[in-house]
Design an enzyme around this catalytic site. Structure first.
Site, PDB file in Angstrom:
ATOM      1  N   ARG A 143       0.826  -1.200   0.000  1.00 15.54           N
ATOM      2  CA  ARG A 143       0.000   0.000   0.000  1.00 15.54           C
ATOM      3  C   ARG A 143       0.868   1.261   0.000  1.00 15.54           C
ATOM      4  O   ARG A 143       1.842   1.342   0.734  1.00 15.54           O
ATOM      5  CB  ARG A 143      -0.931   0.012   1.227  1.00 15.54           C
ATOM      6  CG  ARG A 143      -2.042  -1.016   1.143  1.00 15.54           C
ATOM      7  CD  ARG A 143      -2.895  -1.032   2.386  1.00 15.54           C
ATOM      8  NE  ARG A 143      -2.150  -1.532   3.543  1.00 15.54           N
ATOM      9  CZ  ARG A 143      -2.689  -1.722   4.745  1.00 15.54           C
ATOM     10  NH1 ARG A 143      -3.970  -1.451   4.952  1.00 15.54           N
ATOM     11  NH2 ARG A 143      -1.963  -2.184   5.735  1.00 15.54           N
ATOM     12  N   ARG A 177      10.087   7.568   3.304  1.00 16.23           N
ATOM     13  CA  ARG A 177      10.091   9.018   3.430  1.00 16.23           C
ATOM     14  C   ARG A 177      10.787   9.460   4.715  1.00 16.23           C
ATOM     15  O   ARG A 177      11.445  10.520   4.746  1.00 16.23           O
ATOM     16  CB  ARG A 177       8.654   9.545   3.375  1.00 16.23           C
ATOM     17  CG  ARG A 177       8.017   9.349   2.005  1.00 16.23           C
ATOM     18  CD  ARG A 177       6.518   9.593   2.031  1.00 16.23           C
ATOM     19  NE  ARG A 177       6.213  10.954   2.430  1.00 16.23           N
ATOM     20  CZ  ARG A 177       4.978  11.389   2.642  1.00 16.23           C
ATOM     21  NH1 ARG A 177       3.940  10.560   2.506  1.00 16.23           N
ATOM     22  NH2 ARG A 177       4.772  12.656   2.988  1.00 16.23           N
ATOM     23  N   TYR A 183      11.552   0.282  -3.923  1.00 18.92           N
ATOM     24  CA  TYR A 183      11.124   1.679  -4.047  1.00 18.92           C
ATOM     25  C   TYR A 183      12.275   2.510  -4.593  1.00 18.92           C
ATOM     26  O   TYR A 183      13.450   2.195  -4.379  1.00 18.92           O
ATOM     27  CB  TYR A 183      10.730   2.258  -2.683  1.00 18.92           C
ATOM     28  CG  TYR A 183       9.332   1.941  -2.223  1.00 18.92           C
ATOM     29  CD1 TYR A 183       8.263   2.783  -2.528  1.00 18.92           C
ATOM     30  CD2 TYR A 183       9.070   0.813  -1.450  1.00 18.92           C
ATOM     31  CE1 TYR A 183       6.974   2.506  -2.080  1.00 18.92           C
ATOM     32  CE2 TYR A 183       7.791   0.524  -0.997  1.00 18.92           C
ATOM     33  CZ  TYR A 183       6.747   1.380  -1.313  1.00 18.92           C
ATOM     34  OH  TYR A 183       5.479   1.103  -0.871  1.00 18.92           O
ATOM     35  N   ASP A 186       0.923   5.687   0.108  1.00 19.51           N
ATOM     36  CA  ASP A 186       0.131   6.760   0.671  1.00 19.51           C
ATOM     37  C   ASP A 186      -0.010   7.923  -0.304  1.00 19.51           C
ATOM     38  O   ASP A 186       0.456   7.858  -1.449  1.00 19.51           O
ATOM     39  CB  ASP A 186       0.686   7.215   2.033  1.00 19.51           C
ATOM     40  CG  ASP A 186       2.138   7.599   1.977  1.00 19.51           C
ATOM     41  OD1 ASP A 186       2.909   6.927   1.282  1.00 19.51           O
ATOM     42  OD2 ASP A 186       2.531   8.588   2.624  1.00 19.51           O
TER      43      ASP A 186
END
Length: 291
Positions: free
Chosen positions: A55, A202, A115, A57
């Site tokens: 998932r 992040r 990522y 964001d």
């Protein structure tokens, strides 16, 4: 009795258009999951629920998100692809779809996720790619950022990089690869792990930025990691520079989701050789298990 089949699909989306991946019951903001389920349901002529590999964001993009769903509807792969994409809003599309074995699960069969975080490290922000790059106008030392990032390799408790709303059962994850690379004004952080906590990437970037600015020493990353305290880390970096680019599944499922993109970066990765496959061999040699 009608046979129910399981399908897998590779999805690409621009997170700027959506309020994250997960469908929300308490507001009407658009999400990727809601858009996909509405499109698949229309093509299948019944309500469809999709599950994803990881998932994301608000504002976060994907080039190789993987989903699965079950349906008794008989459609060709081309019929699914064209029908679903016709009914999806701008900013999301499926790139590949096929029937898979019933044992496949987009989340639980994933051995690793990849990522990429892109930083436009220049005095002026980009007008054309403002929603696809994180702009950081202060000069960054990518070499020191890469050196600091290596402290995160291996199995660790990543609580210091975990958002308070994270729903993961355990903060312990395995970081298989992490690298920082610069090409001119573009800096890319690439991370591969067994799984990621909410805002983990992040928050890692939030520690690397002051190290890159040389306001903090390289060893600060290790200190933050060992505190297991989110309050000791840095900011949560913006979401627009973050891309979910690949998932590693056991080869028998034949899911075409090796790390890719974003498109603006891929030619450079191909030419420089920085593009690398999933670290299966490294995981086996290290005796590391994945989730």
């Amino acid at each position: 009795m009608t046979e129910v089949r399981r399908y897998a699909a590779v999805v690409e989306y621009n997170g700027t258009h959506f309020h994250g991946w997960q469908k929300q019951s308490h507001h009407n903001k658009p999400t990727v999951q809601a858009a996909l389920e509405a499109a698949f349901s229309k093509v299948a002529n019944h309500e469809v629920t999709v599950s994803c590999a990881g998932r994301t964001d608000t504002g976060v993009h994907a080039t190789r998100q993987v989903i699965h769903f079950d349906s008794p509807a008989k459609r060709s792969n081309y019929g699914w692809l064209m029908g679903v994409n016709t009914n999806l809003p701008d900013g999301v599309s499926i790139q590949w779809i096929d029937e898979v074995s019933p044992e496949f699960h987009a989340r639980y069969k994933a051995r690793a996720r990849r990522y990429r975080y892109l930083i436009n490290n220049s005095p002026a922000k980009s007008a054309l790619q403002y929603d696809q790059l994180t702009w950081w106008r202060y000069p960054l030392n990518a070499e020191k950022m890469n050196e600091a990032a290596q402290y995160l390799l291996g199995e660790h408790d990543f609580s210091a990089f975990r958002a308070k709303d994270c729903q993961a059962k355990s903060p312990v994850k395995i970081m298989h690869r992490i690298e920082v690379k610069r090409w001119g004004d573009l800096i890319m952080l690439e991370l591969e792990a067994s799984a990621f906590l909410y805002h983990m990437v992040r928050n890692i970037v939030g520690v690397l930025l002051p190290i890159g600015e040389e306001h903090q020493p390289v060893g600060w990353m290790k200190e933050v990691l060992e505190t297991r305290d989110r309050k000791q880390a840095g900011i949560t970096a913006p979401g627009e520079g973050l891309y979910f680019v690949g998932v590693d599944f056991p080869p028998q499922f034949e899911i075409p989701c090796e790390p890719y993109g974003p498109a603006l970066l891929q030619p450079l990765l191909d030419v420089t050789g920085f593009q690398q496959p999933f670290a299966n061999k490294q995981r086996e040699e290290a005796g590391l298990k994945s989730l």
